[in-house]
Design an enzyme around this catalytic site. Structure first.
Site, mmCIF file in Angstrom:
data_model
loop_
_atom_site.group_PDB
_atom_site.id
_atom_site.type_symbol
_atom_site.label_atom_id
_atom_site.label_comp_id
_atom_site.label_asym_id
_atom_site.label_seq_id
_atom_site.Cartn_x
_atom_site.Cartn_y
_atom_site.Cartn_z
ATOM 1 N N TYR A 154 0.842 -0.930 0.107
ATOM 2 C CA TYR A 154 0.000 -0.249 -0.148
ATOM 3 C C TYR A 154 0.983 1.407 0.144
ATOM 4 O O TYR A 154 0.459 2.281 -0.824
ATOM 5 C CB TYR A 154 -1.022 -0.366 1.402
ATOM 6 C CG TYR A 154 -1.897 0.945 1.368
ATOM 7 C CD1 TYR A 154 -2.919 1.450 0.035
ATOM 8 C CD2 TYR A 154 -1.937 2.698 2.276
ATOM 9 C CE1 TYR A 154 -3.920 1.985 0.173
ATOM 10 C CE2 TYR A 154 -2.702 3.582 2.269
ATOM 11 C CZ TYR A 154 -3.607 3.126 1.277
ATOM 12 O OH TYR A 154 -4.517 4.117 1.922
ATOM 13 N N ALA A 156 3.741 1.719 -0.577
ATOM 14 C CA ALA A 156 4.197 1.043 -2.189
ATOM 15 C C ALA A 156 3.938 1.890 -3.244
ATOM 16 O O ALA A 156 3.811 2.956 -3.924
ATOM 17 C CB ALA A 156 5.322 0.324 -2.672
ATOM 18 N N SER A 157 2.383 1.483 -3.371
ATOM 19 C CA SER A 157 1.870 1.972 -4.318
ATOM 20 C C SER A 157 0.936 3.777 -4.157
ATOM 21 O O SER A 157 1.056 4.158 -4.840
ATOM 22 C CB SER A 157 0.383 1.525 -4.206
ATOM 23 O OG SER A 157 -0.311 2.099 -3.018
ATOM 24 N N LYS A 158 0.616 4.213 -2.942
ATOM 25 C CA LYS A 158 0.746 5.452 -2.506
ATOM 26 C C LYS A 158 2.247 6.348 -2.459
ATOM 27 O O LYS A 158 1.671 6.882 -3.567
ATOM 28 C CB LYS A 158 0.422 6.204 -1.696
ATOM 29 C CG LYS A 158 -1.205 4.920 -1.060
ATOM 30 C CD LYS A 158 -2.154 5.350 -1.888
ATOM 31 C CE LYS A 158 -3.883 4.704 -2.117
ATOM 32 N NZ LYS A 158 -4.837 5.248 -3.144
ATOM 33 N N ILE A 187 -9.136 8.368 8.406
ATOM 34 C CA ILE A 187 -10.448 8.525 7.919
ATOM 35 C C ILE A 187 -11.265 7.270 8.251
ATOM 36 O O ILE A 187 -10.940 5.975 7.409
ATOM 37 C CB ILE A 187 -10.736 8.701 6.472
ATOM 38 C CG1 ILE A 187 -9.712 9.511 6.243
ATOM 39 C CG2 ILE A 187 -12.049 9.452 6.137
ATOM 40 C CD1 ILE A 187 -9.498 11.356 7.315
#
Length: 249
Positions: A154, A156-158, A187
């Site tokens: 996650y 790395a993707s962001k 959130i």
């Protein structure tokens, strides 16, 4: 405010969470909406809610990892409403694993949705946004700027989404297109509700990813996205706006 009167916005991940809140916020400010997601029943509920509140919206099944779906979704916006002014790439997935236990298929799936899906939507939408002098808001994460345990894929993707945003901002800025990112954390969304500690994880590491001000509602992110997508942010390009309750301070 009616900052999006006469404009058309496309929101991916619109079936729930930040995506749905974003669609509702943009519609409340006058935007006509194309809403994409793979959750059919939840997407239908979003469209009904938008219409009941006086908005104009159309839903489409859109798997952002599919080049064909990306192209069809943008084409629908142009054919149905005649233009495209705003692209909000909100669709995403999250998983938590010990990094040494993360399978290659799971790694690739997270990157496919969060990073490649964002690229595919941008790639198709950019020619239309050049024509309309529109803009893109990409969904990144505080995980892109601060170490988050158990979220290698996650994060790395962001991080890739942030870099993609900067690249597109400089490449298309002279052509009149702004590209910004939003990096939220903590959130209250279905993704967040699905959080489970990996077996044997050190709970003390949770302190690294807890906000100072508690959890926020998706509407908090929707308001920030609406700002970035509006003319109020006409001089904001290549920005990564962090909405994390002070977690990354």
């Amino acid at each position: 405010m009616r900052r999006f009167e006469g404009k058309v916005a496309l929101v991916t991940g619109a079936a729930s969470g930040i995506g749905r809140a974003t669609a509702e916020r943009l519609a409340s400010e006058g935007a006509r909406l194309v809403c994409g997601d793979v959750q059919d029943a939840e997407l239908d509920a979003t469209i009904r809610a938008l219409e009941q509140s006086g908005g104009e919206a159309v839903g489409v099944r859109c798997d952002v990892t599919s080049p064909d779906d990306a192209e069809a979704t943008v084409r629908l916006a142009v054919e149905h409403f005649g233009r495209l002014d705003v692209l909000c790439n909100v669709a995403g997935i999250l998983r938590f694993d010990h990094s040494h236990e993360l399978g290659l298929e799971d790694w690739e799936r997270v990157l496919a949705v969060n990073l490649t899906g964002t690229f595919l939507m941008c790639r198709v939408a950019l020619p239309e946004l050049v024509r309309s002098q529109g803009n893109i808001v990409n969904m990144a994460s505080a995980a892109a700027i601060k170490g988050h345990p158990w979220s290698a894929a996650y994060a790395a993707s962001k991080g890739g989404v942030v870099s993609l945003t900067l690249t597109l901002a400089i490449e298309y800025g002279k052509q009149g297109v702004r590209v910004n990112a939003l990096s939220p954390a903590s959130i209250d969304t279905p993704i967040q509700e699905a959080f489970r500690l990996p077996e044997g994880a050190n709970p003390k590491l949770l302190q690294r990813i807890l906000p100072l001000s508690g959890f926020a509602k998706p509407e908090t992110c929707a308001a920030a996205i609406a700002f970035l997508a509006s003319d109020d942010a006409s001089h904001v390009n290549g920005e990564n706006l962090v909405v994390d309750g002070g977690m990354s301070v």
